[in-house]
Design an enzyme around this catalytic site. Structure first.
Site, mmCIF file in Angstrom:
data_model
loop_
_atom_site.group_PDB
_atom_site.id
_atom_site.type_symbol
_atom_site.label_atom_id
_atom_site.label_comp_id
_atom_site.label_asym_id
_atom_site.label_seq_id
_atom_site.Cartn_x
_atom_site.Cartn_y
_atom_site.Cartn_z
ATOM 1 N N ASP A 53 -6.176 -7.660 1.181
ATOM 2 C CA ASP A 53 -6.296 -9.274 0.990
ATOM 3 C C ASP A 53 -7.341 -9.462 -0.254
ATOM 4 O OD1 ASP A 53 -4.823 -9.578 3.270
ATOM 5 O OD2 ASP A 53 -6.640 -9.477 4.612
ATOM 6 N N ASN B 262 0.884 -1.237 -0.235
ATOM 7 C CA ASN B 262 -0.013 -0.217 -0.068
ATOM 8 C C ASN B 262 0.943 1.339 0.044
ATOM 9 O OD1 ASN B 262 0.818 0.534 2.613
ATOM 10 N ND2 ASN B 262 -0.946 -0.670 3.568
ATOM 11 N N ARG B 263 0.154 2.508 0.096
ATOM 12 C CA ARG B 263 0.908 3.613 -0.174
ATOM 13 C C ARG B 263 1.957 3.842 0.860
ATOM 14 N NH1 ARG B 263 -1.101 8.585 -2.512
ATOM 15 N NH2 ARG B 263 -3.052 7.864 -1.861
ATOM 16 N N GLU C 59 3.382 1.673 2.997
ATOM 17 C CA GLU C 59 4.425 0.425 2.901
ATOM 18 C C GLU C 59 5.378 0.729 1.814
ATOM 19 O OE1 GLU C 59 1.529 -3.451 4.417
ATOM 20 O OE2 GLU C 59 1.689 -2.683 2.253
#
EC number: 2.7.1.167
Length: 496
Positions: free
Chosen positions: A276, A206-207, A209
């Site tokens: 997920d 994600n952004r 991470e």
């Protein structure tokens, strides 16, 4: 015709796939109630509990989503010898399309995330877990289970929540196994060191991470692309799919390709587990043979559904199919434009190096002759624009009894055809103004014309384009069809 498989066909194929998933399983517990007062002990709300339920979380939620889409799953994970672990075992036992290979570590506390809600508002999350790598015995057993199943699946997922199952050499060993079998390996990463996933087909950070792993800003499209390219260069992965919440997703390839997908959600209630859903949908689609860009489009649609629901929800295949059909309707409607909008779209296509084709007509009652001409036109270019005479234009050309169908109906029918990329309605008697505005690379008319008599041919040829005279399909015309409906006879030489 575009060789890319339709999204609906891919969704239907998901019932035939089997995916192998390895990672950190956890129990997601949801406590729901009402807040009516503040505690006298501290300035905190008191929740009157109405309902409590538990479901598979973490890698288990990936499994739930694969099964909800219709697929089968082989699942490898590790739990503790405790109540939460027993609950996870029971929940997996209820999933008849899941073959579970779950290791039990007596000294490990199964990960449990408990979320407290008042209505749709989340108040608190409490985590209870052990975070530790697997000991050598459990790691070897897990890898052995993977070896026993990896030849029977179409994709491999590593769902890393940083709880230890994929620590040490485990992730590298799994990726090597997957690549040896020529499987797409999809990794949902955790932590700052993405080099642990070297060799993966797709990373899905994600952004946040992505920013933590690269130390780079990820606020804009360009910043995300730069960060993704750094991950590819440094970590040796094929592609990065960055999930960006309200900004959608960005897919960046080692070949330099970039694809931005806008967010599909109309309303966002809960982002829990949305990553997920993306991973599961992506893996299932790739296992079914979908091209990566198409699989990402499907994953984006699924994410748009799941964030509109409270809790770590899974997306059933029927819901995803409905979203696909809605997207197709929206895409069809977006094909219908006026002259100015057509120029903007064509300019955008040109910037991507695409060849523009153009044909025109009234297309009043669509027949096989029309379809044949459009198919030949589309085969000669990358994007086909159809100039459509407005109702007033048709009346001037054909008489007051025409058109049979108004311009909206005619445009919708044309836009529904895969060979048509854009429908531009024009009100003049000829499409010369539209052709001059768009300057197509290929101008297409029927073979009953000559190059000299095709309107706009001089403009196109002067601009370096060409004129294609398409073969006619004998025996079909709108005028003769209308005549027969009124009891008349077919007239030779009738045209579009």
């Amino acid at each position: 015709m575009d060789p890319t498989p339709a999204l609906a066909e891919i969704v239907a194929s998901l019932a035939r796939v089997r995916v192998l998933c390895v990672g950190d399983v956890m129990l997601d517990r949801f406590v729901r109630g009402d807040v009516e007062r503040i505690s006298p002990e501290a300035p905190i709300p008191i929740v009157r509990v109405r309902d409590e339920r538990a479901m598979l979380g973490g890698a288990g939620n990936v499994v739930r989503n694969i099964v909800a889409l219709g697929g089968r799953c082989a699942f490898m994970a590790v739990i503790g010898e405790d109540r939460a672990g027993a609950e996870i075992g029971g929940l997996l036992g209820d999933e008849h399309k899941v073959d579970s290979f779950i290791g039990i570590q007596p000294n490990r506390r199964t990960s449990v995330k408990t979320r407290f809600f008042a209505g749709s508002q989340q108040l608190l999350r409490a985590d209870d877990e052990t975070i530790a790598p697997l000991d050598p015995y459990d790691a070897d057993r897990l890898l052995g289970d993977v070896r026993s199943q990896i030849t029977t699946v179409g994709a491999l997922v590593l769902s890393d929540y940083g709880k230890g199952v994929l620590d040490g050499p485990v992730a590298a060993s799994l990726i090597a196994m997957g690549r040896t079998q020529n499987l797409p390996v999809i990794v949902d990463p955790k932590g700052r060191d993405f080099t642990r996933y070297r060799g993966a087909t797709v990373l899905t950070p994600n952004r946040k991470e992505l920013a933590e792993a690269t130390g780079l800003p990820t606020g804009t499209d360009d910043e995300v692309v730069t960060a993704c390219r750094q991950v590819i260069a440094r970590c040796g992965v094929d592609t990065v799919l960055a999930t960006r919440s309200q900004d959608g997703m960005t897919l960046v390839g080692a070949d330099g390709s970039v694809l931005h997908l806008p967010a599909e959600a109309r309303e966002v209630y809960d982002v829990s587990g949305a990553g997920d859903t993306v991973v599961a949908t992506l893996a299932a689609a790739l296992a079914g043979g979908a091209p990566l860009a198409v699989a990402c489009r499907l994953a984006n649609l699924a994410a748009g559904i799941v964030v509109g629901r409270v809790g770590t929800a899974a997306v059933p295949a029927a819901d995803l199919m409905a979203a696909v059909h809605q997207e197709e309707v929206s895409a069809r409607d977006s094909k219908i434009v006026g002259a100015e909008d057509a120029r903007e779209v064509v300019d955008k296509w040109r910037r991507h190096g695409l060849r523009i084709g153009f044909t025109n007509g009234c297309f009043d009652l669509l027949h096989p002759g029309h379809v044949s001409l459009l198919r030949q036109a589309r085969a000669a270019c990358d994007r086909l624009v159809v100039g459509l005479n407005s109702d007033a234009s048709v009346r001037r050309l054909k008489g007051d009894s025409r058109p049979v169908q108004d311009e909206t109906a005619r445009a919708i029918v044309l836009a529904s055809l895969a060979d048509v990329d854009l429908v531009a309605v024009f009100g003049e008697d000829t499409p010369l103004g539209l052709i001059t505005t768009l300057l197509p690379d290929v101008l297409v008319k029927g073979a009953d014309y000559t190059v000299d008599t095709v309107v706009g041919s001089d403009v196109v040829l002067t601009n370096g384009g060409r004129v294609l005279l398409a073969d006619l399909k004998a025996g079909f015309s709108t005028t003769s069809t209308i005549a027969r409906l009124h009891g008349g006879s077919r007239r030779s030489g009738d045209t579009l």
